[in-house]
Design a protein around this motif. Sequence first.
Motif, PDB file in Angstrom:
ATOM      1  N   THR A   1     -49.343 -14.820 -30.878  1.00 17.04           N
ATOM      2  CA  THR A   1     -48.123 -14.937 -30.064  1.00 17.04           C
ATOM      3  C   THR A   1     -48.424 -14.740 -28.589  1.00 17.04           C
ATOM      4  O   THR A   1     -47.976 -15.525 -27.739  1.00 17.04           O
ATOM      5  CB  THR A   1     -47.081 -13.895 -30.522  1.00 17.04           C
ATOM      6  N   TYR A   2     -49.179 -13.682 -28.272  1.00 12.78           N
ATOM      7  CA  TYR A   2     -49.435 -13.344 -26.871  1.00 12.78           C
ATOM      8  C   TYR A   2     -50.388 -14.337 -26.185  1.00 12.78           C
ATOM      9  O   TYR A   2     -50.231 -14.643 -25.009  1.00 12.78           O
ATOM     10  CB  TYR A   2     -50.007 -11.931 -26.759  1.00 12.78           C
ATOM     11  N   SER A   3     -51.372 -14.808 -26.920  1.00  8.92           N
ATOM     12  CA  SER A   3     -52.403 -15.655 -26.306  1.00  8.92           C
ATOM     13  C   SER A   3     -52.011 -17.123 -26.236  1.00  8.92           C
ATOM     14  O   SER A   3     -52.484 -17.855 -25.369  1.00  8.92           O
ATOM     15  CB  SER A   3     -53.717 -15.534 -27.072  1.00  8.92           C
ATOM     16  N   GLU A   4     -51.180 -17.556 -27.188  1.00  9.57           N
ATOM     17  CA  GLU A   4     -50.788 -18.958 -27.290  1.00  9.57           C
ATOM     18  C   GLU A   4     -51.993 -19.876 -27.523  1.00  9.57           C
ATOM     19  O   GLU A   4     -51.984 -21.058 -27.183  1.00  9.57           O
ATOM     20  CB  GLU A   4     -50.010 -19.408 -26.044  1.00  9.57           C
TER      21      GLU A   4
ATOM     22  N   LYS B   1     -54.027 -21.525 -33.689  1.00  6.42           N
ATOM     23  CA  LYS B   1     -54.375 -20.586 -34.754  1.00  6.42           C
ATOM     24  C   LYS B   1     -55.817 -20.732 -35.226  1.00  6.42           C
ATOM     25  O   LYS B   1     -56.529 -19.743 -35.402  1.00  6.42           O
ATOM     26  CB  LYS B   1     -53.408 -20.768 -35.928  1.00  6.42           C
TER      27      LYS B   1
END
Length: 252
Positions: A31-34, A37
């Motif tokens: 979520t934080y890094s974008e 996956k």
Amino acid sequence: MQANNKTVIKSMQILNLFIKHSKLTFTEMLTYSEIPKTSLHRMVGSLEEMGFLAKDKDGFYSLGLLFLQFGQLVANRLDIRIIAKPIMEQLRDDVEEAVNLIIKDGNEAMYIEKVDTLQPVRLYTSVGRRSPLYAGACSRIILAYLPEEEREAYLEHIELEQIGIGTITNKEKLREILAESKREGYTVSISELENYTTAVSAPVFNHKGEVIAGLSIAGIEGRYGAERLPILIKKVTSGAHLISKKLGYNIP
């Protein structure tokens, strides 16, 4: 080469998340890094394998022990004189007084760096000079910030000898001044090591918050009147804070 650079940048992006967060799940990192996956999973696995990240039994990631080794290497290799010298020179140019850097060496204080004033009448000191921890602003500010047990052990065993006409030779008075110095964040000495001289000093801290040096402005007493002293105190305190910050100290 460009692909490798992007990988390094993204890896640093992941590691930088842990500056603000002590622990993160893979989902939180996603979520934080974008970062996509699949790419994130591959890079996290590599960082964990190399010891940059560690995963606990609950699935939380944190910085690996390897960072402790790197951090200690950086701390050990920082030469306080190299860091302090330009700040001392700027301070000297600003106030037109001599600036000294002193460390604790055993039960004494030792001058490890100095920049002289261009004033025709000046206080002469030299690198390598030693003085007792109880006498002189730069020495005493170190003593003030030592752990209480260490400071008291020193005071119990030391004999306070008269060096200059202003040397403090009463232990109870010295304790009061040490407590005040720690409370105020600076100290002032008048004719303690050399007659008719004055010095103002502030403590320098390392990345652990331990006092490791004292920074002082020192000179002939006549140039340290009541109207100028607060300015010099502010200047030396700011200089000491800047050195401490460059050494990794997080000033409250």
